[in-house]
Structure formats: structure tokens, C-alpha cells
Design a protein around this motif. Structure first.
Motif, PDB file in Angstrom:
ATOM      1  N   LEU A   1      10.526  12.189  -1.396  1.00  0.00           N
ATOM      2  CA  LEU A   1       9.878  11.668  -0.191  1.00  0.00           C
ATOM      3  C   LEU A   1      10.729  10.591   0.471  1.00  0.00           C
ATOM      4  N   HIS A   2      10.832  10.625   1.788  1.00  0.00           N
ATOM      5  CA  HIS A   2      11.470   9.544   2.542  1.00  0.00           C
ATOM      6  C   HIS A   2      10.450   8.415   2.657  1.00  0.00           C
ATOM      7  N   ALA A   3      10.339   7.654   1.583  1.00  0.00           N
ATOM      8  CA  ALA A   3       9.264   6.676   1.466  1.00  0.00           C
ATOM      9  C   ALA A   3       9.379   5.554   2.489  1.00  0.00           C
ATOM     10  N   ASP A   4      10.596   5.075   2.720  1.00  0.00           N
ATOM     11  CA  ASP A   4      10.718   3.965   3.672  1.00  0.00           C
ATOM     12  C   ASP A   4      10.268   4.388   5.063  1.00  0.00           C
ATOM     13  N   SER A   5      10.584   5.617   5.468  1.00  0.00           N
ATOM     14  CA  SER A   5      10.152   6.106   6.775  1.00  0.00           C
ATOM     15  C   SER A   5       8.639   6.294   6.816  1.00  0.00           C
ATOM     16  N   ALA A   6       8.080   6.843   5.734  1.00  0.00           N
ATOM     17  CA  ALA A   6       6.638   7.076   5.696  1.00  0.00           C
ATOM     18  C   ALA A   6       5.866   5.768   5.771  1.00  0.00           C
ATOM     19  N   PHE A   7       6.289   4.768   5.015  1.00  0.00           N
ATOM     20  CA  PHE A   7       5.633   3.464   5.066  1.00  0.00           C
ATOM     21  C   PHE A   7       5.874   2.792   6.412  1.00  0.00           C
ATOM     22  N   GLY A   8       7.106   2.870   6.916  1.00  0.00           N
ATOM     23  CA  GLY A   8       7.432   2.225   8.178  1.00  0.00           C
ATOM     24  C   GLY A   8       6.600   2.756   9.327  1.00  0.00           C
ATOM     25  N   GLU A   9       6.401   4.076   9.366  1.00  0.00           N
ATOM     26  CA  GLU A   9       5.604   4.667  10.434  1.00  0.00           C
ATOM     27  C   GLU A   9       4.143   4.251  10.329  1.00  0.00           C
ATOM     28  N   ALA A  10       3.612   4.234   9.101  1.00  0.00           N
ATOM     29  CA  ALA A  10       2.206   3.886   8.910  1.00  0.00           C
ATOM     30  C   ALA A  10       1.938   2.415   9.211  1.00  0.00           C
ATOM     31  N   LEU A  11       2.910   1.564   8.880  1.00  0.00           N
ATOM     32  CA  LEU A  11       2.723   0.126   9.057  1.00  0.00           C
ATOM     33  C   LEU A  11       3.248  -0.388  10.393  1.00  0.00           C
ATOM     34  N   GLY A  12       4.013   0.442  11.091  1.00  0.00           N
ATOM     35  CA  GLY A  12       4.538   0.032  12.380  1.00  0.00           C
ATOM     36  C   GLY A  12       5.587  -1.051  12.297  1.00  0.00           C
ATOM     37  N   ARG A  13       6.377  -1.065  11.204  1.00  0.00           N
ATOM     38  CA  ARG A  13       7.408  -2.090  11.043  1.00  0.00           C
ATOM     39  C   ARG A  13       8.442  -1.606  10.042  1.00  0.00           C
ATOM     40  N   ASP A  14       9.602  -2.215  10.043  1.00  0.00           N
ATOM     41  CA  ASP A  14      10.635  -1.880   9.065  1.00  0.00           C
ATOM     42  C   ASP A  14      10.228  -2.429   7.701  1.00  0.00           C
ATOM     43  N   ILE A  15      10.556  -1.694   6.646  1.00  0.00           N
ATOM     44  CA  ILE A  15      10.308  -2.167   5.291  1.00  0.00           C
ATOM     45  C   ILE A  15      11.566  -1.977   4.453  1.00  0.00           C
ATOM     46  N   HIS A  16      11.601  -2.674   3.334  1.00  0.00           N
ATOM     47  CA  HIS A  16      12.665  -2.471   2.353  1.00  0.00           C
ATOM     48  C   HIS A  16      11.999  -1.928   1.092  1.00  0.00           C
ATOM     49  N   PHE A  17      12.380  -0.712   0.695  1.00  0.00           N
ATOM     50  CA  PHE A  17      11.737  -0.023  -0.424  1.00  0.00           C
ATOM     51  C   PHE A  17      12.690  -0.030  -1.614  1.00  0.00           C
ATOM     52  N   VAL A  18      12.191  -0.402  -2.812  1.00  0.00           N
ATOM     53  CA  VAL A  18      13.082  -0.615  -3.952  1.00  0.00           C
ATOM     54  C   VAL A  18      12.360  -0.271  -5.254  1.00  0.00           C
ATOM     55  N   ASN A  19      13.117   0.058  -6.265  1.00  0.00           N
ATOM     56  CA  ASN A  19      12.575   0.298  -7.610  1.00  0.00           C
ATOM     57  C   ASN A  19      11.937  -0.976  -8.155  1.00  0.00           C
ATOM     58  N   ASP A  20      10.836  -0.827  -8.910  1.00  0.00           N
ATOM     59  CA  ASP A  20      10.092  -2.009  -9.355  1.00  0.00           C
ATOM     60  C   ASP A  20      10.875  -2.865 -10.356  1.00  0.00           C
ATOM     61  N   ALA A  21      11.585  -2.244 -11.276  1.00  0.00           N
ATOM     62  CA  ALA A  21      12.376  -3.041 -12.229  1.00  0.00           C
ATOM     63  C   ALA A  21      13.527  -3.749 -11.525  1.00  0.00           C
ATOM     64  N   ASP A  22      14.131  -3.093 -10.530  1.00  0.00           N
ATOM     65  CA  ASP A  22      15.196  -3.740  -9.763  1.00  0.00           C
ATOM     66  C   ASP A  22      14.655  -4.966  -9.029  1.00  0.00           C
ATOM     67  N   ALA A  23      13.455  -4.836  -8.455  1.00  0.00           N
ATOM     68  CA  ALA A  23      12.855  -5.979  -7.765  1.00  0.00           C
ATOM     69  C   ALA A  23      12.607  -7.128  -8.727  1.00  0.00           C
ATOM     70  N   ALA A  24      12.060  -6.816  -9.909  1.00  0.00           N
ATOM     71  CA  ALA A  24      11.781  -7.856 -10.901  1.00  0.00           C
ATOM     72  C   ALA A  24      13.073  -8.525 -11.363  1.00  0.00           C
ATOM     73  N   GLY A  25      14.112  -7.726 -11.587  1.00  0.00           N
ATOM     74  CA  GLY A  25      15.388  -8.288 -12.015  1.00  0.00           C
ATOM     75  C   GLY A  25      16.007  -9.186 -10.961  1.00  0.00           C
TER      76      GLY A  25
END
Length: 252
Positions: free
Chosen positions: A93-117
Motif C-alpha cells: 500500500l502507498h500508505a503515505d499517499s493514502a493517509f495524506g489524502e484522507a488527512l489533507g496534509r503531508d505526512i511522514h510514514f515510518v516503521n515503528d521500531a525505527d521511530a522509537a530508535g
């Protein structure tokens, strides 16, 4: 840019908050919702939208801040290439595009362990460490993040290293300890095998251990014999939120 919003999507819950990017602390109460049971993209995206709208209401009127979302999957250029504890519809899934369209804004999408690290390297147990830091999250599986001088090397997936003929996380994750009713001493022997192998491959300067079980770190970390120090994560359950927000701000 002093604030950003971080959202942490898990298999059972979704939580988010406004993050103070100077201190790495939450600048709002956490907003939490249950993850839709089917784990389908549409339901999760709508839940995230509700959380973001609630957090936006706490910000100054008209203020748009960076938005980061972390998720339990391999994330490559905004696409989710795997799915853990959610629907297989996420795979590819093109998750960043799907979230961006639904939220009407740019997002940064990342793996959860990478974010925690990234959060631990910027604000927590690994701040100011100049060498290679390996963050591992011990839970249902073993998530991992590699950081060199604070720079994230994404999608490492060290829990899927093959050790003794099987995925490391199949024997060494916290879920294995619970499933097999292992004592901390018995579990530490399996963790020793995993961390010794990772240390041989990567020669890190520091290991950081996260996940819910890290609250009981005194029960098992002292039992491990490694060259590199191994310490508990400092940011606990907020690490994903903080890291997702910080990465979004860095990408803005």
C-alpha cells in the motif's frame, strides 16, 4: 519549528500526541483509540484522522505542524511492504499517499521500531553516542533500529535473522517467554544467543532495549554478557510518538 504531531499505530491501539521538539517531551495529553479489529487500512486511517483532528484543536488556530505516523511494517518510500498484527491489505500500500489524502496534509510514514530508535538517539538513552547504536524492541516480535551518530538506517528487521535454523524472534521475543512460561534466567540464555550474534555482525557501541518488558529490565539485562553496554530505553511507550514527530519535522 517547535512542535509536531506523532501517531503510533499498533495492533491493538493507536495513540498520538503533540511533541515539543526542543525537549522531546509530550506537549499534550496522549489521545488513544482502539485499533479497528479487522486492521484494514480504511478503518485505521479514519481512526488516525479522528486523533489528528482532536490534537489540531489543541494547537493555535490555523497552525499547521509536521505530522509523523509510525506503523509495524517495513516502510520503503512511503509504501508498506509487510504487515504485523493488521490486515494483509497493507502489503504494497502507498500508505503515505493514502493517509495524506484522507488527512489533507503531508505526512511522514515510518516503521515503528525505527521511530522509537530515532527518539532514543535524539532524546533518550542513546543521545550523544557517536558510534553505532542498535535499538531492539522486545514484544510480540523483535523490532530493531540502527542509528549511526544519530542518523537512522531504516528497515533493519534484525528479529528475522536466522539463528539456529529459525527466526530469532520465534525463540527470543517476549511473546516466546510468555508462551513457553520461561523464567527470566531461561529467557536470558536465548537473548544472549541473539545479542551475541548481532554484536558479532555489527559491533555496536550501545544496545538499547525497549518494549513493554523493558520496565522489568533489572530481571534480565544484568544476566547478559556483551562487549557493548546494553541499557533500557528511557522513553517507554512514548518513544514511537516522539520519534515519528521528530522524523516528520526533520523531513519538513
Amino acid at each position: 519549528m517547535s512542535h509536531a504531531i506523532g501517531i503510533d499505530i499498533g495492533g491493538t491501539g493507536i495513540k498520538g500526541a503533540i511533541v515539543d521538539l526542543d525537549s522531546g517531551e509530550l506537549a499534550s495529553e496522549r489521545v488513544k483509540r482502539s485499533t479497528p479489529e479487522d486492521g484494514e487500512p480504511d478503518g485505521i486511517i479514519e481512526t488516525v484522522r479522528e486523533i489528528v483532528l482532536e490534537l489540531d484543536d489543541e494547537l493555535d488556530a490555523g497552525l499547521s505542524v509536521p505530522l509523523g505516523v509510525c506503523f509495524p511494517a517495513i516502510v520503503l518510500e512511503g509504501r508498506t511492504l509487510s504487515a504485523a498484527n493488521v490486515s494483509d491489505a497493507w502489503i504494497g500500500l502507498h500508505a503515505d499517499s493514502a493517509f495524506g489524502e484522507a488527512l489533507g496534509r503531508d505526512i511522514h510514514f515510518v516503521n515503528d521500531a525505527d521511530a522509537a530508535g530515532f527518539a532514543e538517539a535524539r532524546f533518550g538513552a542513546a543521545r550523544e553516542v557517536r558510534g553505532l547504536v542498535i535499538m531492539t524492541t522486545l514484544g510480540t516480535g523483535i523490532g530493531s533500529a540502527l542509528l549511526h551518530r544519530g542518523v537512522l538506517i531504516p528497515n533493519s528487521e534484525l528479529g528475522h535473522l536466522e539463528i539456529d535454523g529459525e527466526d530469532a524472534e520465534g525463540r527470543a521475543a517476549n511473546s516466546a517467554r510468555e508462551r513457553e512460561e520461561l523464567s527470566f534466567e531461561e529467557w536470558a540464555q536465548r537473548l544472549q544467543r541473539f545479542y551475541s550474534h548481532v554484536e558479532f555482525l555489527f559491533s555496536p557501541s550501545l544496545f538499547v532495549v525497549g518494549g513493554g518488558i523493558s520496565k522489568s529490565h533489572e530481571e534480565f539485562l544484568p544476566l547478559l554478557d556483551l562487549r557493548a553496554p546494553i541499557v533500557p530505553a528511557e522513553l517507554r511507550n512514548n518513544a514511537g510518538i516522539i520519534g515519528a514527530a521528530a522524523l516528520a519535522a526533520a523531513d519538513a
